[in-house]
Design a protein around this motif. Structure first.
Motif, PDB file in Angstrom:
ATOM      1  N   THR A  49       1.120  -1.192   0.317  1.00  0.00           N
ATOM      2  CA  THR A  49      -0.254   0.128   0.330  1.00  0.00           C
ATOM      3  C   THR A  49       0.553   1.274   0.254  1.00  0.00           C
ATOM      4  OG1 THR A  49      -1.385  -1.040   1.230  1.00  0.00           O
ATOM      5  CG2 THR A  49      -1.574   0.896   1.005  1.00  0.00           C
ATOM      6  N   GLN A  53       0.605   5.369  -2.313  1.00  0.00           N
ATOM      7  CA  GLN A  53       0.975   6.373  -0.864  1.00  0.00           C
ATOM      8  C   GLN A  53       1.637   7.325  -0.918  1.00  0.00           C
ATOM      9  OE1 GLN A  53       0.393   3.990   2.942  1.00  0.00           O
ATOM     10  NE2 GLN A  53      -1.611   3.898   3.607  1.00  0.00           N
ATOM     11  N   MET A  67      -9.078   3.249  -2.872  1.00  0.00           N
ATOM     12  CA  MET A  67      -7.775   2.088  -3.791  1.00  0.00           C
ATOM     13  C   MET A  67      -8.350   1.543  -2.812  1.00  0.00           C
ATOM     14  SD  MET A  67      -4.311   3.411  -3.129  1.00  0.00           S
ATOM     15  CE  MET A  67      -3.914   3.021  -1.266  1.00  0.00           C
ATOM     16  N   THR A  69      -8.091  -1.688  -0.431  1.00  0.00           N
ATOM     17  CA  THR A  69      -6.912  -1.437   0.387  1.00  0.00           C
ATOM     18  C   THR A  69      -7.211  -2.793   0.933  1.00  0.00           C
ATOM     19  OG1 THR A  69      -5.465   0.169   0.027  1.00  0.00           O
ATOM     20  CG2 THR A  69      -5.444  -1.084   2.110  1.00  0.00           C
ATOM     21  N   THR A  71      -5.953  -6.063   4.394  1.00  0.00           N
ATOM     22  CA  THR A  71      -4.611  -7.349   5.271  1.00  0.00           C
ATOM     23  C   THR A  71      -4.754  -8.873   4.548  1.00  0.00           C
ATOM     24  OG1 THR A  71      -4.980  -5.245   6.689  1.00  0.00           O
ATOM     25  CG2 THR A  71      -4.018  -7.570   7.605  1.00  0.00           C
ATOM     26  N   SER A  77      -0.616  -4.810   4.847  1.00  0.00           N
ATOM     27  CA  SER A  77      -1.254  -3.595   4.022  1.00  0.00           C
ATOM     28  C   SER A  77      -0.682  -3.864   2.746  1.00  0.00           C
ATOM     29  CB  SER A  77      -1.046  -2.366   4.348  1.00  0.00           C
ATOM     30  OG  SER A  77      -2.217  -1.849   3.608  1.00  0.00           O
ATOM     31  N   THR A  79      -2.757  -3.034  -1.556  1.00  0.00           N
ATOM     32  CA  THR A  79      -3.606  -2.381  -2.245  1.00  0.00           C
ATOM     33  C   THR A  79      -3.624  -3.046  -4.026  1.00  0.00           C
ATOM     34  OG1 THR A  79      -3.506  -0.648  -1.154  1.00  0.00           O
ATOM     35  CG2 THR A  79      -4.290  -0.806  -3.180  1.00  0.00           C
TER      36      THR A  79
END
Length: 450
Positions: A49, A53, A67, A69, A71, A77, A79
């Motif tokens: 992720t 970012q 997004m 996203t 886990t 994390s 995406t």
């Protein structure tokens, strides 16, 4: 019959009746990219992720709202990619391509994922054709990337597209612009949406990209970025315009273009159509001189674009753009009994080995039903094989367009059919072509005209 489930909202299926058209369009894109020196790269559909970012920008709508996203089982994390550039730059750095002679030119087809309100030309899973030119700082690179996009549109005979360009400056001159925006929008703070009130503090430039009618109206009277760019950025932009003019590429300057991702610098551009409604931007891109460095690499000025495939296909359909016909089945082999089926399988295998399409029945149809099926397939030729044909070692090959039949030997069937197919293709290619006096096209297949 009740379906167990349907496609998720914001996604769509591409069926065979349409997929061949998209394959043709993608072939045009790859051919254009190849002629401009771009080679294909393929990257994973999901990334860490933090890649997005850092690259896309945590004040953008993409990162804040759109997004996908999650886990993963390793508590990481992850995406689904919302755009293609970040993954391409990550691969460029991770595999040391920045140590190769620059610029490195790559292109790709990619699926992207954004949680947006689905509408015509805007899906939650969508596809893009993208190019990245990594390691080119000069304005002629900007013009070349724009020219590549235009080459695709020209080849596809897209009508009515307008090219809009702008410069949003470098980080140094843009800081002055940000302050001017902050001062302007501060006087309208209470009118701005909640998201834009937060943007006002962190990145007021993002307010220019807000879809809210109220924010858009306020933004329409905001200071213009071209009034704040430094001399170097202005000189770069002027040279981009000169190179476009040298290639006879028409453009309009639109100072409101900022693009929706934070990594852009200097030149930004969009190809826009008025024929597909509100989502009219078919291609957008620009320069991202600081992105490679932002992701941990050296300073390598770069640029690229993304072309929306679904939007382009929608545009081609709305303009009723002529498309090649879907490829036909070259031959359908009808078999009357089990022995004939074995023969059909062997003949089809030989023909396919020559690169042609050969089909036979795999559902147990009668001969009559097989011929109806061949008609539905729009097969160019058919041949019926039964015990008599196997005993005689020959069968009647029927041209389904003319209704004419010729006798062919089964033991040389594959070779003979290949010759017939090539001859038909050359004759079709020769329609409308004037050959020199005395030239006999058929002699190509009989050894004449050496």
């Amino acid at each position: 019959m009740a379906l167990l489930t349907k496609a998720i909202r914001g996604t769509q299926d591409l069926l065979p009746a349409e997929s061949y058209k998209q394959q043709y369009v993608e072939g045009v894109m790859l051919d254009a990219a190849k002629r401009f020196g771009f080679r294909e790269i393929r990257t994973p559909v999901f990334e860490h992720t933090e890649l997005f970012q850092r690259s896309v920008g945590d004040t953008t709508d993409v990162v804040q709202k759109e997004m996908y996203t999650f886990t993963d089982k390793g508590d990481r994390s992850i995406t689904l990619r919302p755009e293609g550039t970040a993954g391409a730059v990550r691969a460029f750095l991770e595999h040391g391509l920045h140590n190769e002679p620059l610029p490195v030119k790559v292109c790709y087809f990619t699926s992207c994922y954004r949680y947006e309100k689905p509408q015509a030309g805007r899906l939650r899973e969508f596809h893009q054709f993208g190019v990245e030119c990594l390691g080119a700082a000069e304005p002629e690179a900007d013009a070349e990337v724009i020219a590549l996009a235009k080459d695709v549109f020209d080849t596809l005979e897209v009508k009515g597209l307008k090219l809009f360009i702008n410069s949003i400056g470098c980080p140094q001159c843009r800081a002055k612009y940000q302050e001017a925006l902050r001062e302007y929008f501060e006087s309208h703070r209470e009118e701005l949406c909640e998201t834009c009130q937060e943007r006002l503090r962190r990145n007021p430039m993002r307010i220019l990209d807000c879809k809210s009618p109220v924010c858009s109206e306020i933004a329409s009277k905001a200071p213009v970025v071209l009034d704040y760019i430094c001399d170097d950025c202005r000189d770069h932009f002027e040279k981009v315009k000169k190179y476009l003019e040298a290639m006879n590429i028409e453009y309009e300057i639109d100072p409101t273009i900022v693009r929706g991702l934070d990594y852009y610098t200097r030149t930004v551009f969009e190809f826009v159509s008025q024929d597909i409604g509100a989502q009219g931007t078919v291609c957008g891109g620009g320069r991202y001189d600081g992105l490679v460095e932002e992701l941990g690499g050296p300073h390598i000025p770069s640029l690229g674009f993304a072309m929306g495939i679904e939007r382009l296909m929608l545009l081609l359909k709305s303009q009723q753009t002529p498309m090649p016909e879907d490829e036909r089945c070259d031959i359908f082999i009808a078999a009357a009994d089990d022995e004939a089926k074995l023969c059909a399988v062997k003949l089809a295998s030989d023909i396919r080995g020559d690169g042609l399409t050969a089909l036979y029945d795999v559902t147990g149809r009668s001969i009559k039903a097989q011929m109806k099926y061949a008609n539905k397939l729009n097969a160019r030729y058919t041949v019926v094989i039964g015990s008599r044909e196997i005993e005689n070692g020959e069968a009647a090959l029927k041209d389904m367009d003319t209704g004419e039949s010729i006798t062919v030997k089964l033991d040389t069937f594959g070779e003979d059919f290949m010759g017939i197919s090539v001859q038909q293709a050359v004759k079709g290619l020769g329609d409308g072509i004037e050959f020199a006096d005395g030239f006999d096209l058929n002699s190509l297949f009989t050894g004449g005209n050496k």
